[in-house]
Design a protein around this motif. Sequence first.
Motif, PDB file in Angstrom:
ATOM      1  N   LEU A  64     -23.960  48.858 -12.358  1.00 45.29           N
ATOM      2  CA  LEU A  64     -22.637  48.978 -12.973  1.00 45.29           C
ATOM      3  C   LEU A  64     -22.742  49.178 -14.481  1.00 45.29           C
ATOM      4  CD1 LEU A  64     -20.777  46.153 -11.007  1.00 45.29           C
ATOM      5  CD2 LEU A  64     -20.408  48.614 -10.769  1.00 45.29           C
ATOM      6  N   LEU A  65     -23.617  48.410 -15.121  1.00 42.11           N
ATOM      7  CA  LEU A  65     -23.734  48.457 -16.575  1.00 42.11           C
ATOM      8  C   LEU A  65     -24.427  49.711 -17.089  1.00 42.11           C
ATOM      9  CD1 LEU A  65     -24.706  44.784 -17.470  1.00 42.11           C
ATOM     10  CD2 LEU A  65     -22.574  45.955 -18.036  1.00 42.11           C
ATOM     11  N   HIS A  66     -25.498  50.123 -16.433  1.00 37.53           N
ATOM     12  CA  HIS A  66     -26.356  51.164 -17.003  1.00 37.53           C
ATOM     13  C   HIS A  66     -26.272  52.527 -16.332  1.00 37.53           C
ATOM     14  CE1 HIS A  66     -28.088  48.239 -19.674  1.00 37.53           C
ATOM     15  NE2 HIS A  66     -28.349  47.450 -18.645  1.00 37.53           N
ATOM     16  N   ARG A  67     -25.784  52.566 -15.097  1.00 38.33           N
ATOM     17  CA  ARG A  67     -25.730  53.859 -14.407  1.00 38.33           C
ATOM     18  C   ARG A  67     -24.308  54.308 -14.094  1.00 38.33           C
ATOM     19  NH1 ARG A  67     -29.934  51.696 -10.979  1.00 38.33           N
ATOM     20  NH2 ARG A  67     -28.555  51.959  -9.206  1.00 38.33           N
ATOM     21  N   GLY A  68     -23.322  53.482 -14.403  1.00 33.48           N
ATOM     22  CA  GLY A  68     -21.937  53.865 -14.121  1.00 33.48           C
ATOM     23  C   GLY A  68     -21.674  54.034 -12.643  1.00 33.48           C
ATOM     24  N   ALA A  69     -22.362  53.250 -11.825  1.00 34.12           N
ATOM     25  CA  ALA A  69     -22.263  53.376 -10.371  1.00 34.12           C
ATOM     26  C   ALA A  69     -21.035  52.654  -9.824  1.00 34.12           C
ATOM     27  CB  ALA A  69     -23.531  52.802  -9.727  1.00 34.12           C
ATOM     28  N   SER A  70     -20.714  52.955  -8.586  1.00 35.37           N
ATOM     29  CA  SER A  70     -19.689  52.217  -7.857  1.00 35.37           C
ATOM     30  C   SER A  70     -20.292  50.906  -7.376  1.00 35.37           C
ATOM     31  CB  SER A  70     -19.211  53.022  -6.648  1.00 35.37           C
ATOM     32  OG  SER A  70     -18.595  54.220  -7.050  1.00 35.37           O
ATOM     33  N   LEU A  71     -19.437  49.915  -7.104  1.00 34.42           N
ATOM     34  CA  LEU A  71     -19.914  48.640  -6.566  1.00 34.42           C
ATOM     35  C   LEU A  71     -20.001  48.748  -5.054  1.00 34.42           C
ATOM     36  CD1 LEU A  71     -20.702  45.666  -6.780  1.00 34.42           C
ATOM     37  CD2 LEU A  71     -18.263  45.107  -6.760  1.00 34.42           C
ATOM     38  N   ASP A 129     -16.673  54.339   5.553  1.00 30.66           N
ATOM     39  CA  ASP A 129     -16.437  54.264   4.112  1.00 30.66           C
ATOM     40  C   ASP A 129     -16.622  52.850   3.560  1.00 30.66           C
ATOM     41  OD1 ASP A 129     -15.851  56.953   4.048  1.00 30.66           O
ATOM     42  OD2 ASP A 129     -13.725  56.613   4.470  1.00 30.66           O
ATOM     43  N   ALA A 130     -17.252  51.986   4.340  1.00 28.47           N
ATOM     44  CA  ALA A 130     -17.328  50.574   3.979  1.00 28.47           C
ATOM     45  C   ALA A 130     -18.310  50.251   2.861  1.00 28.47           C
ATOM     46  CB  ALA A 130     -17.685  49.747   5.210  1.00 28.47           C
ATOM     47  N   ALA A 131     -19.178  51.158   2.518  1.00 35.15           N
ATOM     48  CA  ALA A 131     -20.200  50.843   1.525  1.00 35.15           C
ATOM     49  C   ALA A 131     -19.610  50.594   0.143  1.00 35.15           C
ATOM     50  CB  ALA A 131     -21.225  51.967   1.457  1.00 35.15           C
ATOM     51  N   THR A 132     -18.575  51.325  -0.242  1.00 35.19           N
ATOM     52  CA  THR A 132     -18.026  51.230  -1.590  1.00 35.19           C
ATOM     53  C   THR A 132     -16.886  50.230  -1.660  1.00 35.19           C
ATOM     54  OG1 THR A 132     -18.596  53.539  -1.967  1.00 35.19           O
ATOM     55  CG2 THR A 132     -17.040  52.546  -3.495  1.00 35.19           C
ATOM     56  N   VAL A 133     -17.129  49.136  -2.386  1.00 35.79           N
ATOM     57  CA  VAL A 133     -16.115  48.088  -2.562  1.00 35.79           C
ATOM     58  C   VAL A 133     -15.172  48.468  -3.700  1.00 35.79           C
ATOM     59  CG1 VAL A 133     -15.746  45.666  -3.173  1.00 35.79           C
ATOM     60  CG2 VAL A 133     -17.637  46.311  -1.667  1.00 35.79           C
ATOM     61  N   ILE A 134     -15.739  48.912  -4.824  1.00 38.63           N
ATOM     62  CA  ILE A 134     -14.940  49.409  -5.950  1.00 38.63           C
ATOM     63  C   ILE A 134     -15.560  50.737  -6.384  1.00 38.63           C
ATOM     64  CG2 ILE A 134     -14.137  49.034  -8.310  1.00 38.63           C
ATOM     65  CD1 ILE A 134     -14.408  46.035  -7.859  1.00 38.63           C
ATOM     66  N   HIS A 135     -14.787  51.795  -6.288  1.00 39.56           N
ATOM     67  CA  HIS A 135     -15.273  53.110  -6.722  1.00 39.56           C
ATOM     68  C   HIS A 135     -15.353  53.134  -8.243  1.00 39.56           C
ATOM     69  CE1 HIS A 135     -15.363  57.430  -7.517  1.00 39.56           C
ATOM     70  NE2 HIS A 135     -15.902  57.525  -6.298  1.00 39.56           N
ATOM     71  N   ARG A 136     -16.297  53.852  -8.774  1.00 49.08           N
ATOM     72  CA  ARG A 136     -16.499  53.909 -10.228  1.00 49.08           C
ATOM     73  C   ARG A 136     -15.263  54.384 -10.980  1.00 49.08           C
ATOM     74  NH1 ARG A 136     -21.057  58.176 -11.398  1.00 49.08           N
ATOM     75  NH2 ARG A 136     -20.167  58.178 -13.454  1.00 49.08           N
ATOM     76  N   ASP A 137     -14.418  55.203 -10.351  1.00 51.94           N
ATOM     77  CA  ASP A 137     -13.179  55.658 -10.993  1.00 51.94           C
ATOM     78  C   ASP A 137     -12.116  54.563 -11.035  1.00 51.94           C
ATOM     79  OD1 ASP A 137     -14.334  58.134 -11.327  1.00 51.94           O
ATOM     80  OD2 ASP A 137     -13.333  59.033  -9.580  1.00 51.94           O
ATOM     81  N   GLN A 138     -12.324  53.499 -10.254  1.00 52.87           N
ATOM     82  CA  GLN A 138     -11.396  52.373 -10.208  1.00 52.87           C
ATOM     83  C   GLN A 138     -11.976  51.141 -10.886  1.00 52.87           C
ATOM     84  OE1 GLN A 138      -8.282  52.539  -8.785  1.00 52.87           O
ATOM     85  NE2 GLN A 138      -8.662  54.700  -8.437  1.00 52.87           N
ATOM     86  N   PHE A 139     -13.013  51.331 -11.705  1.00 57.02           N
ATOM     87  CA  PHE A 139     -13.718  50.224 -12.356  1.00 57.02           C
ATOM     88  C   PHE A 139     -13.815  50.490 -13.851  1.00 57.02           C
ATOM     89  CE2 PHE A 139     -17.650  48.205 -13.861  1.00 57.02           C
ATOM     90  CZ  PHE A 139     -17.426  46.907 -13.455  1.00 57.02           C
ATOM     91  N   VAL A 140     -13.671  49.431 -14.641  1.00 55.13           N
ATOM     92  CA  VAL A 140     -13.816  49.544 -16.088  1.00 55.13           C
ATOM     93  C   VAL A 140     -14.653  48.369 -16.591  1.00 55.13           C
ATOM     94  CG1 VAL A 140     -11.637  48.340 -16.576  1.00 55.13           C
ATOM     95  CG2 VAL A 140     -12.595  49.864 -18.280  1.00 55.13           C
TER      96      VAL A 140
END
Length: 158
Positions: A64-71, A129-140
């Motif tokens: 999350l911090l360094h690659r801007g990935a989804s959770l 689609d269960a792998a992504t809990v929070i998509h990177r576009d929905q995370f700040v």
Amino acid sequence: FFSSRRRHTRLQGDWSSDVCSSDLRVGTLFHPSATPLQGRKGWLAHAVLPLGTLRVDSGAEQALLHRGASLLAMGLRSVEGDFNRQQPVRVLGDGDREIGRGVVAFSSEELRLVLGLDRAAITERLGDDAATVIHRDQFVLTPRASARQQAEPNTAPA
């Protein structure tokens, strides 16, 4: 109130005319951010009260911090609070430091069902689609996490 002879008329108990006509520096100065958050992400970071908390492992924190990935669901350590799909939550890393805030794709009840499971078991319980809990576009990232991201070297695996 203003005339050619007098600068202003002072009302009894009116301190504003003294402040406005003097060189006193009164008030709070807000400097603009070097990297302002736009639209939805600004709203998510500053205006929304999270309804729950997700604690993540160190691998998910680094992503999350360094690659801007989804959770991803595999990175969850615990789920706190009761929330539904599409509601805001806080994301905490090691030492209970807030990493950021996001809008979840699954309810707290659904996420508790998949804690500690591998990807295949998560997909079996919640769907493709269960792998992504929070998509990177929905995370700040929250401000302290953003500062930490800039201060720390990138230690995430490539």
